[in-house]
Design a protein around this motif. Structure first.
Motif, short mmCIF file in Angstrom:
data_model
loop_
_atom_site.label_atom_id
_atom_site.label_comp_id
_atom_site.label_asym_id
_atom_site.label_seq_id
_atom_site.Cartn_x
_atom_site.Cartn_y
_atom_site.Cartn_z
N ARG A 101 0.83 -1.20 0.00
CA ARG A 101 0.00 0.00 0.00
C ARG A 101 0.87 1.25 0.00
O ARG A 101 1.99 1.24 0.52
CB ARG A 101 -0.89 0.03 1.25
N LYS A 102 0.33 2.33 -0.56
CA LYS A 102 0.95 3.64 -0.41
C LYS A 102 0.23 4.37 0.70
O LYS A 102 -1.01 4.45 0.70
CB LYS A 102 0.88 4.43 -1.71
N MET A 103 1.02 4.91 1.67
CA MET A 103 0.40 5.51 2.85
C MET A 103 1.14 6.78 3.24
O MET A 103 2.36 6.87 3.11
CB MET A 103 0.44 4.53 4.03
N PRO A 104 0.40 7.76 3.78
CA PRO A 104 1.06 8.91 4.40
C PRO A 104 1.40 8.58 5.84
O PRO A 104 0.79 7.69 6.46
CB PRO A 104 -0.01 10.00 4.33
N SER A 105 2.38 9.25 6.38
CA SER A 105 2.74 9.07 7.79
C SER A 105 3.32 10.37 8.31
O SER A 105 3.72 11.25 7.54
CB SER A 105 3.75 7.93 7.95
N ARG A 106 3.36 10.46 9.63
CA ARG A 106 3.93 11.64 10.27
C ARG A 106 5.10 11.21 11.15
O ARG A 106 5.02 10.19 11.85
CB ARG A 106 2.86 12.33 11.14
N VAL A 107 6.20 11.94 11.06
CA VAL A 107 7.35 11.63 11.91
C VAL A 107 6.95 11.85 13.36
O VAL A 107 6.58 12.96 13.75
CB VAL A 107 8.57 12.50 11.55
N THR A 121 10.56 7.09 14.33
CA THR A 121 9.27 6.42 14.41
C THR A 121 8.24 7.20 13.61
O THR A 121 8.31 8.43 13.52
CB THR A 121 8.78 6.25 15.86
N LEU A 122 7.32 6.46 13.01
CA LEU A 122 6.29 7.03 12.14
C LEU A 122 4.91 6.74 12.71
O LEU A 122 4.61 5.61 13.08
CB LEU A 122 6.38 6.42 10.74
N GLN A 123 4.08 7.77 12.75
CA GLN A 123 2.70 7.62 13.18
C GLN A 123 1.81 7.58 11.95
O GLN A 123 1.88 8.45 11.08
CB GLN A 123 2.28 8.79 14.07
N LEU A 124 0.97 6.55 11.85
CA LEU A 124 0.05 6.45 10.72
C LEU A 124 -1.21 7.25 11.00
O LEU A 124 -1.51 7.60 12.15
CB LEU A 124 -0.30 4.98 10.48
N PRO A 125 -1.99 7.54 9.96
CA PRO A 125 -3.25 8.25 10.18
C PRO A 125 -4.17 7.46 11.11
O PRO A 125 -4.06 6.23 11.24
CB PRO A 125 -3.85 8.34 8.77
N ALA A 126 -5.08 8.15 11.76
CA ALA A 126 -6.02 7.51 12.68
C ALA A 126 -6.77 6.39 11.97
O ALA A 126 -7.18 6.53 10.81
CB ALA A 126 -7.00 8.55 13.23
N GLU A 157 3.26 -7.03 15.95
CA GLU A 157 2.33 -7.05 17.09
C GLU A 157 2.31 -5.73 17.85
O GLU A 157 1.44 -5.50 18.68
CB GLU A 157 2.73 -8.15 18.08
N GLN A 158 3.27 -4.87 17.59
CA GLN A 158 3.43 -3.66 18.39
C GLN A 158 2.43 -2.59 17.96
O GLN A 158 2.48 -2.10 16.84
CB GLN A 158 4.86 -3.13 18.24
N ASP A 159 1.53 -2.23 18.86
CA ASP A 159 0.53 -1.20 18.57
C ASP A 159 1.12 0.17 18.90
O ASP A 159 0.61 0.89 19.75
CB ASP A 159 -0.75 -1.46 19.36
N GLN A 160 2.20 0.50 18.21
CA GLN A 160 2.92 1.74 18.44
C GLN A 160 3.41 2.25 17.09
O GLN A 160 3.30 1.56 16.08
CB GLN A 160 4.10 1.51 19.40
N MET A 182 15.02 17.60 8.98
CA MET A 182 13.79 16.91 9.36
C MET A 182 13.45 17.12 10.82
O MET A 182 14.34 17.18 11.67
CB MET A 182 13.91 15.40 9.06
N LYS A 183 12.16 17.22 11.11
CA LYS A 183 11.71 17.43 12.47
C LYS A 183 10.44 16.62 12.72
O LYS A 183 9.79 16.14 11.77
CB LYS A 183 11.46 18.91 12.75
N GLU A 184 10.11 16.46 13.98
CA GLU A 184 8.89 15.75 14.34
C GLU A 184 7.67 16.44 13.74
O GLU A 184 7.63 17.66 13.62
CB GLU A 184 8.77 15.66 15.87
N ARG A 185 6.71 15.60 13.33
CA ARG A 185 5.45 15.99 12.71
C ARG A 185 5.59 16.25 11.21
O ARG A 185 4.58 16.54 10.55
CB ARG A 185 4.80 17.21 13.40
N ASP A 186 6.79 16.13 10.65
CA ASP A 186 6.92 16.19 9.19
C ASP A 186 6.15 15.03 8.55
O ASP A 186 6.03 13.95 9.14
CB ASP A 186 8.39 16.11 8.77
N ILE A 187 5.64 15.25 7.35
CA ILE A 187 4.87 14.24 6.64
C ILE A 187 5.77 13.51 5.65
O ILE A 187 6.52 14.13 4.89
CB ILE A 187 3.68 14.86 5.88
N LEU A 188 5.70 12.19 5.68
CA LEU A 188 6.43 11.35 4.72
C LEU A 188 5.46 10.34 4.13
O LEU A 188 4.58 9.83 4.82
CB LEU A 188 7.58 10.60 5.42
#
Length: 341
Positions: A101-107, A121-126, A157-160, A182-188
């Protein structure tokens, strides 16, 4: 023009366009050919052309020497068909279980673990998740269509947030950005999961986990995945670096060794300096395996790191330590510089 590709010994067939590599066509058809870099540098996708005509796009001669190509060997990530083709390749069960899949993420975080290593670490959309197998990688989608590949260091298994281990390569298009602006909250944006480097869970053979540098990242995911599954399978991790600081999660590995009776850890340093006060194993990391385990006939090996380490390990383990050729699984970390050699 469209050609028919037949895979032996499975008999699976799929169509391939004349401007499409055999590997790309196989992935599109859900046929699990092994692969790693997809750029002709790591040789993970190497197989044999039994009949038919192919030519190869640019690739590293180290991955496919001319004498091997003359005998029918092929890098399917670079192979273009010019007729119907029959190939011989070991297929990987489960490699297409999770869609790419192609996905956006936030640092989410950027943590310096060593002078030249950052854990991102990357946070995926809600409400979004990425399903993958421990050991697989993702590709960041950069400007001008360029891509950069990084293994996932977190287990499925990691829900993080997803974790990646990024080594700085001065002058690198992506790593200069990671270690600079690069800084936190940047979009990749990324695409994944990819790769056929993951643990074969239908075996109970003892595992040798072999890593150099940030090749530790997918190995970490594999160890934590098996731990989460409650596996009692024997694992021995050999992690190599030039200096002790290169083993940037040494403390974590020692925690695993203390907590898991089925896990053993052997750090190996190739170029210790007097100021390091290193009292552990020295030399090339794969040679430490050979010294400890001269008979690998009953093992599986999972190797990840620099191409020269992976290639040397496979050749020596198979030729000198009786490791079955089909029990060596690898992911060679190729850089843009590697691809241009």
């Amino acid at each position: 023009m469209t050609f028919q590709i037949t895979v032996q010994p499975s008999g699976h067939q799929f169509s391939c366009e004349e401007d499409e590599t055999i590997l790309a066509a196989a992935m599109r058809a859900g046929v699990g050919l092994p692969y790693g870099c997809k750029n002709g540098a790591c040789s993970s996708c190497k197989g044999k052309v039994l009949s038919g005509a192919v030519t190869h796009k640019p690739h590293q001669e180290r991955a496919l020497p001319k004498d091997e190509e003359a005998k029918g060997a092929s890098l399917f990530c670079c192979a273009l068909a010019h007729s119907d083709v029959v190939i011989e390749a070991r297929e990987v069960a489960g490699s297409d279980d999770y869609p790419i899949r192609k996905m956006p993420s936030r640092v989410a975080t950027l943590e310096r673990m060593a002078p030249d290593v950052i854990v991102m670490t990357l946070q995926l959309p809600a409400n979004e998740t990425l399903k993958f197998r421990a050991g697989q990688y993702i590709e960041f989608l950069l400007k001008d269509g360029k891509r950069r590949s990084y293994s996932l260091a977190s287990p499925p298994e990691q829900d993080q947030p997803l974790a990646l281990h990024i080594r700085h390569l001065p002058g690198g298009l992506f790593t200069d950005q990671v270690f600079g602006a690069m800084k936190e909250r940047d979009i990749l944006r990324f695409e994944g999961p990819m790769g056929t480097f993951f643990v074969r869970e239908d075996s109970d053979k003892p595992m040798v986990l072999l890593a150099s540098g940030t090749g530790f990242a997918p190995i970490k995911a594999i160890v934590e995945h098996l731990r989460a599954q409650g596996s009692t399978r024997q694992m021995t991790l050999y992690w190599g670096g030039r200096r002790p600081q290169d083993l940037y999660m040494d403390a974590l590995c020692r925690e695993w060794a203390a907590a898991l009776p089925n896990f053993h850890y052997v750090p190996v340093i190739s170029a210790p300096q007097p100021e390091d006060s290193w009292a552990g194993r020295t030399g090339y990391v794969h040679q430490a395996v050979m010294a400890d385990l001269p008979d690998l006939s009953g093992h599986q090996v999972y190797a990840c790191g620099a191409p020269v380490m992976v290639e040397s390990a496979k050749a020596d383990f198979v030729e000198r330590c009786r490791l079955p050729d089909d029990e060596f699984y690898a992911d060679a970390f190729t850089t843009e510089a590697d691809l241009n050699k």
